[in-house]
Scaffold this motif. Structure first.
Motif, mmCIF file in Angstrom:
data_model
loop_
_atom_site.group_PDB
_atom_site.id
_atom_site.type_symbol
_atom_site.label_atom_id
_atom_site.label_comp_id
_atom_site.label_asym_id
_atom_site.label_seq_id
_atom_site.Cartn_x
_atom_site.Cartn_y
_atom_site.Cartn_z
ATOM 1 N N ASP A 1 0.809 -1.222 0.000
ATOM 2 C CA ASP A 1 0.000 0.000 0.000
ATOM 3 C C ASP A 1 0.842 1.272 0.000
ATOM 4 N N GLU A 2 1.919 1.273 0.768
ATOM 5 C CA GLU A 2 2.752 2.473 0.889
ATOM 6 C C GLU A 2 4.129 2.058 1.387
ATOM 7 N N ASP A 3 5.061 2.975 1.290
ATOM 8 C CA ASP A 3 6.448 2.690 1.633
ATOM 9 C C ASP A 3 6.600 2.489 3.139
ATOM 10 N N PHE A 4 6.995 1.285 3.523
ATOM 11 C CA PHE A 4 7.184 0.938 4.936
ATOM 12 C C PHE A 4 8.196 1.859 5.610
ATOM 13 N N ASN A 5 9.159 2.364 4.843
ATOM 14 C CA ASN A 5 10.254 3.132 5.428
ATOM 15 C C ASN A 5 10.033 4.643 5.376
ATOM 16 N N ARG A 6 8.769 5.061 5.333
ATOM 17 C CA ARG A 6 8.433 6.482 5.417
ATOM 18 C C ARG A 6 7.413 6.734 6.524
ATOM 19 N N LEU A 7 7.264 5.767 7.415
ATOM 20 C CA LEU A 7 6.173 5.784 8.388
ATOM 21 C C LEU A 7 6.618 6.014 9.825
ATOM 22 N N SER B 1 7.289 7.873 12.424
ATOM 23 C CA SER B 1 7.108 8.968 13.366
ATOM 24 C C SER B 1 5.961 8.592 14.294
ATOM 25 N N PRO B 2 5.988 9.022 15.553
ATOM 26 C CA PRO B 2 4.868 8.719 16.451
ATOM 27 C C PRO B 2 3.534 9.202 15.902
ATOM 28 N N ALA B 3 3.519 10.354 15.233
ATOM 29 C CA ALA B 3 2.257 10.878 14.703
ATOM 30 C C ALA B 3 1.636 9.917 13.703
ATOM 31 N N THR B 4 2.469 9.310 12.858
ATOM 32 C CA THR B 4 1.964 8.361 11.861
ATOM 33 C C THR B 4 1.615 7.031 12.504
ATOM 34 N N LEU B 5 2.493 6.525 13.330
ATOM 35 C CA LEU B 5 2.272 5.218 13.945
ATOM 36 C C LEU B 5 1.077 5.231 14.894
ATOM 37 N N LEU C 1 5.901 -4.185 14.648
ATOM 38 C CA LEU C 1 7.344 -4.239 14.882
ATOM 39 C C LEU C 1 7.832 -3.150 15.834
ATOM 40 N N ARG C 2 7.014 -2.165 16.069
ATOM 41 C CA ARG C 2 7.444 -1.003 16.862
ATOM 42 C C ARG C 2 8.040 -1.370 18.214
ATOM 43 N N PRO C 3 7.463 -2.309 18.989
ATOM 44 C CA PRO C 3 8.074 -2.638 20.282
ATOM 45 C C PRO C 3 9.491 -3.178 20.157
ATOM 46 N N PRO D 1 9.806 9.833 7.714
ATOM 47 C CA PRO D 1 10.946 9.328 8.480
ATOM 48 C C PRO D 1 11.214 7.847 8.225
ATOM 49 N N ARG D 2 12.472 7.535 8.105
ATOM 50 C CA ARG D 2 12.899 6.139 8.019
ATOM 51 C C ARG D 2 12.950 5.517 9.415
ATOM 52 N N MET D 3 12.938 4.197 9.457
ATOM 53 C CA MET D 3 13.114 3.489 10.720
ATOM 54 C C MET D 3 14.454 3.851 11.354
ATOM 55 N N ARG D 4 15.458 4.060 10.528
ATOM 56 C CA ARG D 4 16.785 4.429 11.020
ATOM 57 C C ARG D 4 16.770 5.687 11.880
ATOM 58 N N ASP D 5 15.818 6.580 11.641
ATOM 59 C CA ASP D 5 15.767 7.870 12.329
ATOM 60 C C ASP D 5 14.697 7.924 13.419
#
Length: 233
Positions: free
Chosen positions: A92-98, A100-104, A119-121, A174-178
């Motif tokens: 549906d959308e790029d996993f690596n642009r999600l 940020s707390p606001a998005t999640l 995966l967040r925890p 934001p990437r997961m890296r950040d």
């Protein structure tokens, strides 16, 4: 574009041991950091899946702390078709642009957001992260280290690739890296993103594996002998 790599079967890793599909943790029983290595953040970037599969098959265990191995966007990966290899980057959308707390924490729903939330925890708990990627075009491998001094220092300890990009992040999200402490100048959590080469060239899997092993040595998770054993797998 020629596809030289064969996607590994990751079904044996579905159950894992964390309560999250395709996520497995290994405890050393010794004090040390929680180290996370992720692959398939984009479903058509299969070099990372090959690297994790090799590490699983080598049956190595961390010398200290905890090691977690995670296959990220498995829904996209399961749609991979070598006749249309670019089509499985995401569902549906790029996993690596999600990341940020606001998005999640927001109301939007998608396949990728559901997986990121699951995966967040694990990402929250990690002290070190290596996220394995590849690129659409034939470009020399490069490490995306971000702008923090500690990430650049870790990239230099890993030692390869020679090219290190100190980038400020992606404009599309934001990437997961950040995410979280990984991007916080006041924190100690440290993340790197490796672009191992062109998506489907054979060498991308070799680079992904070598960088992964060097990363795990740099943070004290594996020894040199462990890495040599994994390379023989």
């Amino acid at each position: 574009m020629r596809v030289e790599l064969s996607p590994p079967d990751i079904e044996p890793y579905r159950a894992g041991n964390t309560g999250i599909d395709y996520v497995t943790s290994f405890e050393s029983g010794q004090p040390g950091p929680h180290v996370l290595v992720t692959a398939l953040t984009h479903g058509n970037e299969i070099c990372g899946a090959i690297a994790l599969d090799r590490l699983f098959r080598a049956e190595l265990r961390p010398r200290q702390g905890k090691l977690t191995l995670a296959f990220d966007n498995v829904a996209a990966y399961h749609s991979f078709d070598r006749r249309m290899p670019t089509a499985s980057r995401f569902v549906d959308e790029d996993f690596n642009r999600l990341w940020s707390p606001a998005t999640l924490d927001g109301a939007r729903q998608s396949v990728e957001l559901a997986r990121a939330r699951a995966l967040r925890p694990i990402v929250d708990a990690a002290d070190f992260l290596l996220d394995i990627h590849s690129m659409q075009y034939a470009t020399a491998p490069l490490m995306l280290a971000g702008t923090l001094d500690r990430s650049l220092a870790l990239a230099r300890r890993v030692g390869i690739p020679e090219l290190i990009m100190c980038d400020a992040g992606h404009a599309a999200g934001p990437r997961m890296r950040d995410y979280g402490g990984f991007g916080d100048p006041a924190a100690t959590k440290t993340a790197l993103l490796i672009e191992a080469g062109q998506h489907w060239e054979r060498r991308a899997a070799e680079v992904a594996t070598d960088v992964m092993l060097r990363f795990l040595m740099a943070v004290g998770t594996l020894s040199g002998d462990d890495a040599a054993a994994a390379r023989r797998t």
